[in-house]
Design a protein around this motif. Structure first.
Motif, PDB file in Angstrom:
ATOM      1  N   VAL A 362       0.833  -1.207   0.000  1.00 46.04           N
ATOM      2  CA  VAL A 362       0.000   0.000   0.000  1.00 46.04           C
ATOM      3  C   VAL A 362       0.869   1.259   0.000  1.00 46.04           C
ATOM      4  O   VAL A 362       0.760   2.085  -0.920  1.00 46.04           O
ATOM      5  CB  VAL A 362      -0.991  -0.013   1.182  1.00 46.04           C
ATOM      6  N   PRO A 363       1.754   1.465   0.989  1.00 48.02           N
ATOM      7  CA  PRO A 363       2.594   2.672   0.926  1.00 48.02           C
ATOM      8  C   PRO A 363       3.555   2.670  -0.252  1.00 48.02           C
ATOM      9  O   PRO A 363       3.866   3.731  -0.803  1.00 48.02           O
ATOM     10  CB  PRO A 363       3.346   2.658   2.262  1.00 48.02           C
ATOM     11  N   LYS A 364       4.028   1.499  -0.678  1.00 48.80           N
ATOM     12  CA  LYS A 364       4.944   1.456  -1.813  1.00 48.80           C
ATOM     13  C   LYS A 364       4.236   1.877  -3.100  1.00 48.80           C
ATOM     14  O   LYS A 364       4.810   2.603  -3.924  1.00 48.80           O
ATOM     15  CB  LYS A 364       5.537   0.055  -1.957  1.00 48.80           C
ATOM     16  N   ALA A 365       3.007   1.429  -3.294  1.00 51.18           N
ATOM     17  CA  ALA A 365       2.248   1.854  -4.476  1.00 51.18           C
ATOM     18  C   ALA A 365       2.013   3.355  -4.448  1.00 51.18           C
ATOM     19  O   ALA A 365       2.067   4.029  -5.490  1.00 51.18           O
ATOM     20  CB  ALA A 365       0.914   1.105  -4.544  1.00 51.18           C
ATOM     21  N   MET A 366       1.764   3.912  -3.265  1.00 52.52           N
ATOM     22  CA  MET A 366       1.539   5.346  -3.149  1.00 52.52           C
ATOM     23  C   MET A 366       2.825   6.129  -3.400  1.00 52.52           C
ATOM     24  O   MET A 366       2.813   7.181  -4.038  1.00 52.52           O
ATOM     25  CB  MET A 366       0.956   5.664  -1.776  1.00 52.52           C
ATOM     26  N   LEU A 367       3.951   5.625  -2.925  1.00 50.96           N
ATOM     27  CA  LEU A 367       5.229   6.278  -3.208  1.00 50.96           C
ATOM     28  C   LEU A 367       5.507   6.302  -4.705  1.00 50.96           C
ATOM     29  O   LEU A 367       6.134   7.234  -5.223  1.00 50.96           O
ATOM     30  CB  LEU A 367       6.365   5.575  -2.469  1.00 50.96           C
ATOM     31  N   ARG A 437      -1.719  11.346   2.183  1.00 51.73           N
ATOM     32  CA  ARG A 437      -1.713  11.942   0.848  1.00 51.73           C
ATOM     33  C   ARG A 437      -0.328  12.455   0.461  1.00 51.73           C
ATOM     34  O   ARG A 437      -0.038  12.625  -0.722  1.00 51.73           O
ATOM     35  CB  ARG A 437      -2.735  13.068   0.770  1.00 51.73           C
ATOM     36  N   ARG A 438       0.533  12.703   1.455  1.00 50.12           N
ATOM     37  CA  ARG A 438       1.887  13.141   1.161  1.00 50.12           C
ATOM     38  C   ARG A 438       2.781  12.006   0.657  1.00 50.12           C
ATOM     39  O   ARG A 438       3.880  12.251   0.162  1.00 50.12           O
ATOM     40  CB  ARG A 438       2.525  13.767   2.405  1.00 50.12           C
ATOM     41  N   LEU A 439       2.305  10.767   0.789  1.00 48.21           N
ATOM     42  CA  LEU A 439       3.074   9.641   0.253  1.00 48.21           C
ATOM     43  C   LEU A 439       3.075   9.640  -1.272  1.00 48.21           C
ATOM     44  O   LEU A 439       4.021   9.145  -1.895  1.00 48.21           O
ATOM     45  CB  LEU A 439       2.482   8.318   0.747  1.00 48.21           C
ATOM     46  N   ARG A 440       2.016  10.189  -1.865  1.00 51.57           N
ATOM     47  CA  ARG A 440       1.827  10.065  -3.310  1.00 51.57           C
ATOM     48  C   ARG A 440       2.997  10.644  -4.099  1.00 51.57           C
ATOM     49  O   ARG A 440       3.327  11.817  -4.009  1.00 51.57           O
ATOM     50  CB  ARG A 440       0.552  10.787  -3.730  1.00 51.57           C
ATOM     51  N   GLY A 441       3.634   9.765  -4.882  1.00 52.03           N
ATOM     52  CA  GLY A 441       4.690  10.200  -5.783  1.00 52.03           C
ATOM     53  C   GLY A 441       5.998  10.570  -5.123  1.00 52.03           C
ATOM     54  O   GLY A 441       6.909  11.057  -5.804  1.00 52.03           O
TER      55      GLY A 441
END
Length: 469
Positions: A362-367, A437-441
């Protein structure tokens, strides 16, 4: 500050004879001294309830492979062996250890623990070749699990504005689009066909308790499910939109399967759904070779939420061979960067789905660039599903599930997501990130093995190849 989100987990054991990694046998030379009960912190060894003078058979389900009981037994009466049935479960992607970890998390909602330490690969394909930045782990205040810091895991779905317009008098001219907020970056994707009403009901109840949503074919949303509609995502094909108007008119979210459609047709389809009610529309797009261009055209056409649908192993669908199909990690990064280049990224919500197998995905996909993820198979594995990849894909649920209380099944799904939520808090806390939301990208907060390998050894191998030529 919004109220802190909490997942209420509790023990929900399900005795369906699940396949465990090891078998522990107590031989006849056991003297019933009870030494194993004192050294096993996981309580895999106990005395018999009907006769406390004798030891009960070891509970393989509780064993974490620490080998303390084997080492401490004064008579060498305990024997541990690898279960051959365990090794034949799953496949290359849905590994036996992954299936077992999901099952155990569904039992009690706890972060999985292994007494022998981490023995898996430190690199591999897809998300296995990606490491997250844990530079803040030494700071004791970065701790959301124990309540010492507020960490928000909520995300919003919907179209966003990249700027606001005002008239000469300072009045807002821009129309603010609606959004839907969910308290964790996970929705439940379309379940396997042919599930019983009890299993579907358990998934719906779990989604409602967690505050998220379950995607279901609109035709399966009967009158008795309408009270749950705020936690359901009716899914239709373009040809079914008008027929399913009663459901779409009342839904918060709707999904359109756009496998064969043209991006140029999307604005008209979305307008038809908008005219029916309040639903925000998710367009489900297969992760094919041209996914970046397709998503860009959909975003330009006003798409609010785009779901990238990879196959069940997180791979590109309908990929030419060779080359090998891209993996979900690389697909998300490519789409995200394309939208950034086109100055569209902040206007659209991206959902990553297909092959989301573990909490860390989950966090890896968001990163990599996703706003949130959609999961499917882990929910069924929590209920005892056996997954096989070879010779062909199969997902088999235990027949005994029809005799299990629906509340227990729902609690196991809640437990699984509770364990995933705790692990998400751990990752975010260790990274010093307080908003999901800050994880995105934020790919700069991650390390990618392929890139490190290329930077470190690429030049050397190119020189050797040139020398051979």
């Amino acid at each position: 500050m919004p109220k802190k989100y909490h997942v209420h987990v509790k023990a929900a054991p399900l005795d369906l004879g699940y396949i465990f990694k090891f078998r522990i046998a107590r031989r006849e030379n056991c003297i019933n001294c009870g030494r194993c009960t004192k050294v096993c912190i996981y309580e895999a060894h106990r005395r018999r309830a009907d006769d406390p003078r004798r030891m009960a058979d070891p509970d393989t389900a509780l064993c974490r492979n620490c080998f303390r009981c084997i080492q401490e037994c004064p008579r060498g009466a305990l024997e541990k062996s690898l279960n051959p049935d365990f090794l034949s479960a799953g496949g290359e992607y849905w590994r036996p250890d992954t299936l077992l970890a999901l099952w155990k998390q569904a039992d009690d909602g706890r972060v999985p623990v292994t007494g022998a330490g981490y023995r898996g690969p430190f690199t591999g394909k897809g998300f296995d070749g990606m490491w997250t930045d844990m530079s803040e782990i030494v700071r004791p205040t970065r701790d959301g699990i124990h309540g010492r810091e507020y960490i928000n895991t909520a995300v919003e779905l919907g179209r966003r504005l990249n700027h606001l317009e005002f008239d000469a008098d300072g009045r807002l001219l821009s129309r603010i689009p609606g959004t839907v907020s969910i308290p964790l970056p996970v929705i439940f994707d379309l379940p396997e066909p042919g599930l019983s009403a009890k299993v579907r009901g358990a998934l719906i109840k779990a989604a409602a308790e967690l505050g998220t949503c379950l995607a279901l074919p609109a035709a399966q949303i009967t009158a008795e499910l309408m009270p749950w509609l705020d936690h359901l995502i009716p899914c239709v094909t373009p040809g079914e939109i008008d027929h399913e108007q009663p459901v779409l008119a009342r839904a918060r979210l709707a999904a359109v399967d756009f496998a064969r459609g043209s991006p140029d047709d999307w604005p008209a389809l979305q307008a038809r759904i908008k005219a029916m009610g309040r639903a925000l529309t998710i367009v489900r797009v297969p992760a094919a070779a041209s996914i970046e261009d397709t998503v860009t055209r959909l975003a330009r056409g006003g798409a609010e939420i785009i779901q990238i649908v990879a196959d069940y192993r997180g791979r590109e669908v309908n990929s030419p061979s060779p080359p090998a199909p891209r993996l979900l990690k690389d697909i998300i990064r490519a789409v995200h960067l394309k939208l950034v280049d086109e100055r569209l990224r902040d206007e659209v919500t991206l959902i990553a789905s297909g092959g989301i197998a573990m909490a860390e995905h989950v966090p890896k996909a968001m990163l990599c660039g996703a706003d949130l993820t959609a999961v499917d198979l882990p929910l069924l594995i929590a209920l005892g599903a056996r997954v096989q990849e070879e010779p062909e894909r199969s997902v088999v649920l235990p027949r005994e599930l029809d005799g299990v209380a629906g509340d227990l099944l729902a609690q196991r799904v809640v437990n699984l997501m509770g364990a995933w939520h705790s692990q998400l808090l751990e990752v975010m806390g260790a990274m010093g990130i307080r908003e999901a939301r800050r994880l995105r990208g934020e790919s700069g907060r991650a390390l990618f093995f392929e890139e490190l390998d290329q930077d470190t050894f690429g030049r050397l191998f190119r020189r050797q190849e040139a020398a051979r030529v």
